[in-house]
Design a protein around this motif. Structure first.
Motif, PDB file in Angstrom:
ATOM      1  N   ASN A   1       0.827  -1.213   0.000  1.00 32.17           N
ATOM      2  CA  ASN A   1       0.000   0.000   0.000  1.00 32.17           C
ATOM      3  C   ASN A   1       0.857   1.256   0.000  1.00 32.17           C
ATOM      4  OD1 ASN A   1      -2.300  -1.570   0.093  1.00 32.17           O
ATOM      5  ND2 ASN A   1      -2.668  -1.283   2.279  1.00 32.17           N
ATOM      6  N   VAL A   2       1.912   1.245   0.787  1.00 31.15           N
ATOM      7  CA  VAL A   2       2.786   2.417   0.872  1.00 31.15           C
ATOM      8  C   VAL A   2       3.439   2.694  -0.480  1.00 31.15           C
ATOM      9  CG1 VAL A   2       4.918   3.330   1.888  1.00 31.15           C
ATOM     10  CG2 VAL A   2       3.236   2.187   3.337  1.00 31.15           C
ATOM     11  N   ARG A   3       3.851   1.636  -1.156  1.00 30.39           N
ATOM     12  CA  ARG A   3       4.490   1.829  -2.458  1.00 30.39           C
ATOM     13  C   ARG A   3       3.541   2.523  -3.435  1.00 30.39           C
ATOM     14  NH1 ARG A   3       5.868  -2.953  -3.166  1.00 30.39           N
ATOM     15  NH2 ARG A   3       8.028  -2.893  -2.458  1.00 30.39           N
ATOM     16  N   ARG A   4       2.265   2.178  -3.364  1.00 25.04           N
ATOM     17  CA  ARG A   4       1.283   2.813  -4.253  1.00 25.04           C
ATOM     18  C   ARG A   4       1.069   4.281  -3.878  1.00 25.04           C
ATOM     19  NH1 ARG A   4      -0.609  -2.666  -4.322  1.00 25.04           N
ATOM     20  NH2 ARG A   4      -0.849  -3.354  -6.498  1.00 25.04           N
ATOM     21  N   VAL A   5       1.047   4.564  -2.589  1.00 22.69           N
ATOM     22  CA  VAL A   5       0.914   5.959  -2.170  1.00 22.69           C
ATOM     23  C   VAL A   5       2.113   6.770  -2.657  1.00 22.69           C
ATOM     24  CG1 VAL A   5       0.775   7.533  -0.193  1.00 22.69           C
ATOM     25  CG2 VAL A   5      -0.521   5.398  -0.172  1.00 22.69           C
ATOM     26  N   LEU A   6       3.297   6.226  -2.506  1.00 21.09           N
ATOM     27  CA  LEU A   6       4.491   6.925  -2.978  1.00 21.09           C
ATOM     28  C   LEU A   6       4.461   7.104  -4.492  1.00 21.09           C
ATOM     29  CD1 LEU A   6       7.296   5.335  -0.762  1.00 21.09           C
ATOM     30  CD2 LEU A   6       6.346   7.646  -0.590  1.00 21.09           C
ATOM     31  N   ALA A   7       3.942   6.110  -5.207  1.00 24.19           N
ATOM     32  CA  ALA A   7       3.815   6.244  -6.661  1.00 24.19           C
ATOM     33  C   ALA A   7       2.892   7.407  -7.005  1.00 24.19           C
ATOM     34  CB  ALA A   7       3.282   4.941  -7.263  1.00 24.19           C
ATOM     35  N   ILE A   8       1.800   7.556  -6.250  1.00 21.78           N
ATOM     36  CA  ILE A   8       0.876   8.669  -6.483  1.00 21.78           C
ATOM     37  C   ILE A   8       1.561   9.996  -6.195  1.00 21.78           C
ATOM     38  CG2 ILE A   8      -1.241   9.774  -5.652  1.00 21.78           C
ATOM     39  CD1 ILE A   8      -2.340   6.875  -5.200  1.00 21.78           C
ATOM     40  N   GLU A   9       2.288  10.075  -5.076  1.00 18.38           N
ATOM     41  CA  GLU A   9       3.024  11.311  -4.787  1.00 18.38           C
ATOM     42  C   GLU A   9       4.005  11.614  -5.903  1.00 18.38           C
ATOM     43  OE1 GLU A   9       6.097  13.463  -1.609  1.00 18.38           O
ATOM     44  OE2 GLU A   9       5.443  11.392  -1.223  1.00 18.38           O
ATOM     45  N   CYS A  10       4.674  10.587  -6.387  1.00 16.64           N
ATOM     46  CA  CYS A  10       5.666  10.783  -7.440  1.00 16.64           C
ATOM     47  C   CYS A  10       5.017  11.340  -8.706  1.00 16.64           C
ATOM     48  CB  CYS A  10       6.363   9.456  -7.740  1.00 16.64           C
ATOM     49  SG  CYS A  10       7.787   9.612  -8.828  1.00 16.64           S
ATOM     50  N   ILE A  11       3.870  10.794  -9.097  1.00 11.59           N
ATOM     51  CA  ILE A  11       3.180  11.280 -10.297  1.00 11.59           C
ATOM     52  C   ILE A  11       2.798  12.747 -10.133  1.00 11.59           C
ATOM     53  CG2 ILE A  11       1.066  11.049 -11.659  1.00 11.59           C
ATOM     54  CD1 ILE A  11       1.200   7.997 -11.019  1.00 11.59           C
ATOM     55  N   CYS A  12       2.282  13.093  -8.974  1.00 11.08           N
ATOM     56  CA  CYS A  12       1.889  14.482  -8.718  1.00 11.08           C
ATOM     57  C   CYS A  12       3.099  15.408  -8.679  1.00 11.08           C
ATOM     58  CB  CYS A  12       1.109  14.578  -7.412  1.00 11.08           C
ATOM     59  SG  CYS A  12      -0.480  13.710  -7.439  1.00 11.08           S
ATOM     60  N   ALA A  13       4.165  14.942  -8.027  1.00 14.08           N
ATOM     61  CA  ALA A  13       5.374  15.764  -7.926  1.00 14.08           C
ATOM     62  C   ALA A  13       6.018  15.969  -9.302  1.00 14.08           C
ATOM     63  CB  ALA A  13       6.364  15.118  -6.962  1.00 14.08           C
ATOM     64  N   LEU A  14       5.997  14.949 -10.139  1.00  9.57           N
ATOM     65  CA  LEU A  14       6.519  15.090 -11.505  1.00  9.57           C
ATOM     66  C   LEU A  14       5.788  16.205 -12.248  1.00  9.57           C
ATOM     67  CD1 LEU A  14       6.732  11.334 -12.648  1.00  9.57           C
ATOM     68  CD2 LEU A  14       8.669  12.815 -12.138  1.00  9.57           C
ATOM     69  N   GLN A  15       4.465  16.213 -12.089  1.00  9.07           N
ATOM     70  CA  GLN A  15       3.683  17.232 -12.782  1.00  9.07           C
ATOM     71  C   GLN A  15       3.968  18.617 -12.231  1.00  9.07           C
ATOM     72  OE1 GLN A  15       2.133  16.094 -15.302  1.00  9.07           O
ATOM     73  NE2 GLN A  15       1.102  17.945 -16.037  1.00  9.07           N
ATOM     74  N   ALA A  16       4.122  18.690 -10.920  1.00  6.39           N
ATOM     75  CA  ALA A  16       4.384  19.991 -10.296  1.00  6.39           C
ATOM     76  C   ALA A  16       5.726  20.570 -10.731  1.00  6.39           C
ATOM     77  CB  ALA A  16       4.329  19.852  -8.775  1.00  6.39           C
ATOM     78  N   VAL A  17       6.773  19.741 -10.721  1.00  5.97           N
ATOM     79  CA  VAL A  17       8.089  20.270 -11.121  1.00  5.97           C
ATOM     80  C   VAL A  17       8.115  20.610 -12.605  1.00  5.97           C
ATOM     81  CG1 VAL A  17       9.405  19.170  -9.269  1.00  5.97           C
ATOM     82  CG2 VAL A  17       9.062  17.941 -11.417  1.00  5.97           C
ATOM     83  N   GLN A  18       7.338  19.883 -13.400  1.00  6.47           N
ATOM     84  CA  GLN A  18       7.261  20.215 -14.821  1.00  6.47           C
ATOM     85  C   GLN A  18       6.646  21.602 -15.002  1.00  6.47           C
ATOM     86  OE1 GLN A  18       5.464  17.195 -17.326  1.00  6.47           O
ATOM     87  NE2 GLN A  18       4.872  18.716 -18.858  1.00  6.47           N
ATOM     88  N   LEU A  19       5.611  21.878 -14.228  1.00 11.44           N
ATOM     89  CA  LEU A  19       4.975  23.196 -14.288  1.00 11.44           C
ATOM     90  C   LEU A  19       5.916  24.299 -13.796  1.00 11.44           C
ATOM     91  CD1 LEU A  19       1.465  22.099 -12.984  1.00 11.44           C
ATOM     92  CD2 LEU A  19       1.944  23.001 -15.267  1.00 11.44           C
ATOM     93  N   ARG A  20       6.765  23.968 -12.822  1.00 11.68           N
ATOM     94  CA  ARG A  20       7.714  24.957 -12.288  1.00 11.68           C
ATOM     95  C   ARG A  20       8.876  25.199 -13.249  1.00 11.68           C
ATOM     96  NH1 ARG A  20       5.053  27.394  -8.074  1.00 11.68           N
ATOM     97  NH2 ARG A  20       4.374  25.862  -6.513  1.00 11.68           N
ATOM     98  N   GLY A  21       9.229  24.147 -14.014  1.00  8.59           N
ATOM     99  CA  GLY A  21      10.374  24.253 -14.927  1.00  8.59           C
ATOM    100  C   GLY A  21      11.455  23.247 -14.573  1.00  8.59           C
TER     101      GLY A  21
END
Length: 506
Positions: free
Chosen positions: A430-450
């Motif tokens: 379960n934790v691995r899936r939560v971290l995967a979700i955080e990773c997907i969101c963080a990838l999008q956020a840093v892409q928006l930041r540059g």
């Protein structure tokens, strides 16, 4: 090659055997101990001494003396009657670890089994014939009786095995490999099943996965720090040195290392005075979980090399003692501790996810959506993470605080350690899936930041993960992204090549 001695098996060696299919051998001195221990049992039988498990019944039947003619039948009946496991089988990697650990315990020379038993366990390992062992049915004292009975069935040519990528009858695998079933002799059935190797095998696989996951959580948290323009000052070495916890100090150091050179992190007072706890307290929270993992590692390394049989044979058979080394309490408590520690990685991760997607908590597009309103973006990914975190809270309830008497109250306190280990495994997934979700969101956020502003190490990680999960340009079935990234994290573990390229985790 990993050479077993019964004294020095390490977690790294288990990783090599279970994940890299390393060949296993047995040290010559260990085989000599096995032979001497067996001679002691044969002497006891010849002298007609009454010893528990050799020529008596088991559990509440310990006062029933067995006729010499029936001692072999006693062992066969034991295995068949105790093979009462139910439910889905343990993962094959756990079954392999179980074989390895049982073999390592038997070669210590206190169990009285024949070299033929040891040699067969070794053959099963090296031929990759792994017992199919149902997960449910163990009380964790007298050891893992039901699971290990399913392992022992395979030596008899019975039961089922994982073999060449499929599940089949043991007899089918034996026929292909030219093996013949073994007939158990005095004490051998009991020696095979009286131990903690199911919970410990599950425990070591848990620890290996949790250790990898803990490192991954730091990489993903570093991405989130950049996505939210987090304040790097919170990781200043002086802050953590004055607290005094080495694991906290280490996490802070690794976070500074990962984020070195980033133009997306900020300084205190630059955009805000301080961050929320889920960012600011990463070293304190993750560090506390690392402390627990270090405790678990210590207990597992002891148990992996322990004699957990009953009775134990000392002094060439002059001293045979019925004790309780099969009791799984040390591992039960360790697994319960691990459950809490690992669940916290997801608990704090989900709070970082919320900060990434909630427009009231950041200046990013709402839910990281490419078209807010028309497209929901990462909105429901946070729901999934919250659900998994809530499930973990239930699973983290300690199994070791429960006990139900068995064998007509002869075995009146049990550990439930195997339940704790199984629940820990579910929490880790379960934790691995939560971290995967955080990773997907963080990838999008840093892409928006540059992404050009990212630290060199997180940028390299970003590039690798983007090959697994593409940018969110429109709504899609995000479940597929989560599962794909989860599987990638599980396979790559903390040994992602970028770690070796870009940062030392020593």
């Amino acid at each position: 090659m990993v050479v077993l001695t019964g004294e020095s098996l390490s977690l790294e060696q288990i990783r090599q055997v279970c994940y890299q299919d390393e060949i296993v051998a047995i040290g010559a001195e260990s085989m000599e101990r096995v032979k001497k221990s067996r001679e002691a049992v044969e002497k006891i039988v010849a002298e007609k001494r009454t010893i528990y498990g050799i020529n008596t019944g088991f559990g509440k039947f310990s006062d029933v003396v067995i006729d010499e003619r029936d001692v072999n039948s006693l062992q066969l009946n034991l295995i068949r009657s105790h093979a009462c496991g139910v439910g889905d089988p343990f993962p094959e990697v756990v079954s392999r670890a179980m074989l390895l650990l049982r073999l390592n315990a038997l070669i210590k020379g206190y169990s009285g089994i024949r070299p033929a038993i040891v040699e067969r366990l070794l053959e099963l390992l090296n031929l990759q014939i792994h017992p199919v062992v149902p997960q449910q049915g163990s009380l964790g004292a007298s050891g893992d009786l039901a699971p290990l009975s399913h392992l022992a069935l395979v030596l008899l040519g019975e039961g089922k095995v994982f073999y060449q990528g499929k599940m089949c009858a043991t007899s089918e695998a034996y026929e292909k490999e030219g093996l013949v079933a073994i007939e158990l002799k005095a004490k051998e059935g009991l020696a095979l099943i009286n131990g903690t190797q199911a919970m410990t095998a599950m425990g070591v696989i848990n620890w290996l996965e949790a250790n990898d996951l803990a490192y991954q959580s730091e990489w993903i948290a570093a991405l989130t720090m950049e996505g939210l323009e987090g304040i790097i000052d919170a990781f200043h070495p002086a802050v953590h040195a004055v607290r005094g916890y080495q694991q906290q100090v280490d996490v802070a150091e690794r976070m500074r290392n990962l984020l070195a050179g980033s133009k997306l992190t900020t300084r205190q007072g630059e955009k805000r005075v301080q961050d929320a706890y889920s960012l600011r307290c990463i070293p304190q929270v993750h560090g506390a979980s690392w402390q627990a993992l270090d405790y678990v590692k210590e207990k597992l390394e002891i148990e992996m090399n322990a004699a957990t049989d009953n009775p134990l044979i000392f002094d060439d058979g002059k001293t045979v003692i019925s004790g309780g080394n099969f009791h799984g309490q040390p591992i039960a408590i360790a697994m319960d501790f691990m459950k809490i520690a690992v669940a916290e990685f997801a608990s704090i991760s989900e709070r970082r996810i919320e900060r990434l997607v909630n427009p009231q908590l950041n200046d990013l597009p709402p839910f990281l959506s490419p078209q807010p309103g028309l497209q929901s973006g990462a909105m429901i990914m946070q729901y999934s993470a919250a659900s998994l975190v809530s499930e973990n809270k239930t699973l983290a309830h300690p199994a070791s605080v429960d006990s139900i008497p068995s064998s007509a109250n002869q075995e009146d306190h049990v550990s439930m350690g195997t339940i704790a280990a199984r629940h820990a495994y579910t929490i880790i997934q379960n934790v691995r899936r939560v971290l995967a979700i955080e990773c997907i969101c963080a990838l999008q956020a840093v892409q928006l930041r540059g992404i050009e502003k990212m630290a060199p190490k997180t940028r390299a990680f970003y590039e690798d993960v983007r090959k697994i999960v593409p940018s969110i340009t429109e709504d899609r079935v995000f479940s597929e992204d989560i599962e794909r990234l989860t599987e990638w994290l599980k396979k790559n573990n903390w040994q992602w090549t970028g770690i070796k390229r870009h940062v030392s985790l020593a």
